[in-house]
Design a protein around this motif. Structure first.
Motif, short mmCIF file in Angstrom:
data_model
loop_
_atom_site.label_atom_id
_atom_site.label_comp_id
_atom_site.label_asym_id
_atom_site.label_seq_id
_atom_site.Cartn_x
_atom_site.Cartn_y
_atom_site.Cartn_z
N LEU A 22 2.86 -58.19 -4.66
CA LEU A 22 1.60 -58.88 -4.97
C LEU A 22 1.73 -59.65 -6.28
O LEU A 22 1.31 -60.81 -6.38
CB LEU A 22 0.45 -57.87 -5.05
CG LEU A 22 -0.95 -58.43 -5.31
CD1 LEU A 22 -2.01 -57.54 -4.65
CD2 LEU A 22 -1.26 -58.54 -6.80
N LEU A 23 2.32 -59.03 -7.30
CA LEU A 23 2.47 -59.69 -8.60
C LEU A 23 3.36 -60.92 -8.52
O LEU A 23 3.22 -61.85 -9.32
CB LEU A 23 3.03 -58.71 -9.63
CG LEU A 23 2.13 -57.53 -10.01
CD1 LEU A 23 2.85 -56.62 -11.00
CD2 LEU A 23 0.82 -58.01 -10.60
N GLY A 81 -0.83 -63.30 -24.71
CA GLY A 81 -2.10 -63.98 -24.90
C GLY A 81 -3.02 -63.91 -23.69
O GLY A 81 -4.07 -64.55 -23.66
N LEU A 82 -2.63 -63.13 -22.68
CA LEU A 82 -3.45 -62.99 -21.47
C LEU A 82 -4.60 -62.00 -21.71
O LEU A 82 -4.57 -61.20 -22.65
CB LEU A 82 -2.58 -62.50 -20.32
CG LEU A 82 -1.47 -63.46 -19.86
CD1 LEU A 82 -0.44 -62.72 -19.02
CD2 LEU A 82 -2.07 -64.62 -19.09
N GLY A 112 2.59 -62.87 -15.77
CA GLY A 112 1.65 -63.89 -16.18
C GLY A 112 0.26 -63.75 -15.60
O GLY A 112 -0.47 -64.74 -15.48
N LYS A 113 -0.14 -62.51 -15.24
CA LYS A 113 -1.46 -62.28 -14.65
C LYS A 113 -2.41 -61.67 -15.67
O LYS A 113 -2.04 -60.78 -16.43
CB LYS A 113 -1.36 -61.33 -13.45
CG LYS A 113 -0.22 -61.60 -12.48
CD LYS A 113 -0.30 -62.96 -11.82
CE LYS A 113 0.81 -63.11 -10.76
NZ LYS A 113 0.87 -64.47 -10.19
N GLU A 149 0.10 -67.67 -6.47
CA GLU A 149 -1.31 -68.07 -6.36
C GLU A 149 -2.29 -67.04 -6.92
O GLU A 149 -3.48 -67.32 -7.07
CB GLU A 149 -1.68 -68.38 -4.91
CG GLU A 149 -1.41 -67.27 -3.92
CD GLU A 149 -0.07 -67.41 -3.23
OE1 GLU A 149 0.95 -67.50 -3.96
OE2 GLU A 149 -0.03 -67.44 -1.98
N VAL A 150 -1.80 -65.83 -7.26
CA VAL A 150 -2.66 -64.82 -7.87
C VAL A 150 -2.79 -65.11 -9.36
O VAL A 150 -1.79 -65.18 -10.08
CB VAL A 150 -2.09 -63.40 -7.64
CG1 VAL A 150 -2.88 -62.37 -8.45
CG2 VAL A 150 -2.14 -63.04 -6.17
N ASP A 151 -4.04 -65.27 -9.83
CA ASP A 151 -4.30 -65.54 -11.24
C ASP A 151 -4.50 -64.28 -12.06
O ASP A 151 -4.12 -64.21 -13.23
CB ASP A 151 -5.56 -66.40 -11.40
CG ASP A 151 -5.49 -67.72 -10.66
OD1 ASP A 151 -4.47 -68.42 -10.82
OD2 ASP A 151 -6.45 -68.05 -9.93
N ALA A 152 -5.12 -63.28 -11.45
CA ALA A 152 -5.48 -62.06 -12.17
C ALA A 152 -5.49 -60.90 -11.20
O ALA A 152 -5.63 -61.07 -9.99
CB ALA A 152 -6.86 -62.21 -12.82
N VAL A 153 -5.36 -59.68 -11.76
CA VAL A 153 -5.34 -58.50 -10.91
C VAL A 153 -6.33 -57.46 -11.39
O VAL A 153 -6.62 -57.35 -12.59
CB VAL A 153 -3.93 -57.85 -10.84
CG1 VAL A 153 -2.93 -58.79 -10.18
CG2 VAL A 153 -3.45 -57.42 -12.22
N LEU A 154 -6.87 -56.72 -10.44
CA LEU A 154 -7.60 -55.49 -10.71
C LEU A 154 -6.64 -54.35 -10.45
O LEU A 154 -6.01 -54.28 -9.39
CB LEU A 154 -8.81 -55.36 -9.77
CG LEU A 154 -9.43 -53.96 -9.68
CD1 LEU A 154 -10.08 -53.56 -11.00
CD2 LEU A 154 -10.42 -53.88 -8.53
#
Length: 364
Positions: free
Chosen positions: A68-69, A124-125, A97-98, A73-78
Motif C-alpha cells: 500500500l505504501l 516535514g510531513l 513520503g506519506k 497515488e496514496v497521499d496519506a495513510v491512517l
C-alpha cells in the motif's frame, strides 16, 4: 504536501481495518468525501479486504502494508493496526513520503516516540495522533474557559466504562475475518511483549495490564488533561487494583491536585468526564461512547458567588462526530503545513507521565 489546486481531495490508504476503522473512520471519510478519498486498504485478513473493499468500492487491497505504501497515488495513510505496529508503520509511511494519522498510542516506548519525532522533523510531513476527544467543540470551549478561571482548587479526570464489545455488539456490524494466519498472530504477540518488556522488564502481570490500560484508554484522558490544565509538576501517587484494570492517581499542579481514576468492567455504560473546580465556577466536560456516532460531547458550567443565584449553562453542538472533526484538522495540517496539536512531540508527554506513574504502580 498534497497539491490541492489540481487534486482537492487527499487520497487515503487505510492500514488496519478493524473496529475503529470500520465504525468510525470510514463513515467520517465518506462524510468528508469532498476533501478525502479512500483508494487503498491493507489488512492481514483477505476476507476483510474483500468484503470491506467491495462495500466501500476501494480500488487497491493489500495484504502487505508496504505494498500500500508503495502506491504513488496514496497521499496519506491512517494507521489503525494493533499498538505494537504503530511505530514501524509510521516510520515506513514517512519513508514513502506519506502523511500519517496514527491511532493512539502512537508508540509504546519513549525511544520509539523519539524515532518518529526525528523522522517527522526530517521529512516535514504531517503526523497526527488520533486523539479525537480533543477535537470536540465542547472540549475546545472548555480549554478556552479554563484559561480565564481564577483560583483553580481541584480537578478530576474520570473514565470508567464497559468493554468495547458491549457497546459495539448492539450498535454496529463489523466485518471480521477468521483467516488471519497463525504466524501473524504469533508475530504480533512477540512484538507486543518485546515492546512492553523494554518498558517494564520483569514486572508482574498486573503491571503489564496497567500499562496496556494506560496506553489504550488512558491516553485519551491524560492527553485531554494536558491540554486543559498543562503538564503536572509530578505524580503524587498511583495505584492499581483488580489485576491492573483499575488505576487511580493524583497529579500535583502546585496550587491544586488533579485526581485521576479509570477502569474497565462488564457494565455497558460510558462514564467519562473531566472537571475543573474554581472559586466561583465549575466546568465539566462529558464524553459519550465513540462507537455510537453523533453522541455529542457536552460542557456544563456551574457559576455562582456569595449570596447569588446559581447559574447552569450547557454548551453542546446539536449533532457532532469527533472523528470527523479530527479528520478536518488533519486536512488543515496537510494542506497548510501547520503542525497538528496532537503531534508526535505532544504525544510523548503522555509516555513521560505514564513512566512517572509506573514508579508508583510498581511499589508494593
Amino acid at each position: 504536501m498534497t497539491n490541492t489546486t489540481h487534486n482537492p481531495r487527499i487520497r487515503i490508504g487505510i492500514i488496519g481495518c478493524g473496529e475503529v476503522a470500520q465504525i468510525n473512520h470510514f463513515p467520517s471519510l465518506k462524510f468528508l468525501e469532498d476533501i478525502f478519498e479512500v483508494i487503498a486498504i491493507s489488512d492481514v485478513s483477505a476476507v476483510v479486504l474483500e468484503r470491506l473493499g467491495n462495500l466501500h468500492q476501494v480500488k487497491h487491497r493489500c495484504l502487505e502494508y508496504r505494498d500500500l505504501l508503495a502506491l504513488p497515488e496514496v497521499d496519506a495513510v491512517l494507521i489503525s493496526t494493533p499498538n505494537a505496529y504503530h511505530t514501524e508503520q509510521t516510520l515506513a509511511a514517512l519513508e514513502h513520503g506519506k502523511h500519517v494519522l496514527v491511532e493512539k498510542p502512537m508508540s509504546m516506548t519513549l525511544a520509539d516516540s523519539d524515532a518518529i519525532i526525528a523522522a517527522q522533523a526530517k521529512t516535514g510531513l504531517t503526523v497526527q495522533v488520533g486523539y479525537m476527544r480533543r477535537h470536540a467543540t465542547a472540549f475546545k470551549e472548555a480549554v478556552a474557559r479554563v484559561k480565564m478561571l481564577k483560583g483553580i482548587q481541584l480537578a478530576r479526570v474520570h473514565d470508567v466504562l464497559g468493554f468495547n464489545h458491549l457497546m459495539v455488539q448492539n450498535t454496529s456490524k463489523v466485518i471480521r475475518g477468521d483467516d488471519v494466519p497463525e504466524s501473524a498472530i504469533s508475530d504480533l504477540n512477540r512484538l507486543n511483549q518485546q515492546k512492553l518488556h523494554e518498558v517494564l522488564g520483569d514486572a508482574p502481570p498486573e503491571i503489564y495490564s496497567s500499562y496496556n490500560l494506560l496506553l489504550g484508554l488512558s491516553t485519551h484522558d491524560i492527553s485531554a488533561m494536558r491540554e486543559l490544565l498543562g503538564m503536572p509538576k509530578r505524580v503524587l501517587y498511583a495505584a492499581q487494583r483488580f489485576n491492573g484494570l483499575f488505576i487511580s492517581a493524583a497529579f500535583d499542579y502546585g496550587d491544586f491536585i488533579c485526581q485521576f481514576e479509570t477502569g474497565i468492567d462488564g457494565v455497558a455504560r460510558f462514564d467519562c468526564h473531566l472537571e475543573v473546580y474554581a472559586a466561583n465556577q465549575t466546568l465539566r466536560v462529558e464524553y459519550n461512547t465513540p462507537y455510537v456516532r453523533y453522541l455529542a460531547t457536552r460542557l456544563t458550567v456551574i457559576s455562582g458567588a456569595d449570596n447569588s443565584d446559581i447559574k447552569l449553562e450547557t454548551v453542546q453542538p446539536a449533532f457532532e462526530d469527533n472523528f470527523t472533526n479530527q479528520w478536518q484538522a488533519f486536512y488543515e495540517s496537510v494542506t497548510t503545513g501547520n503542525p497538528p496539536k496532537t503531534s508526535p512531540a505532544d504525544y510523548r508527554h503522555d509516555l513521560e507521565i505514564f513512566n512517572s506513574m509506573l514508579e508508583h504502580l510498581q511499589k508494593p
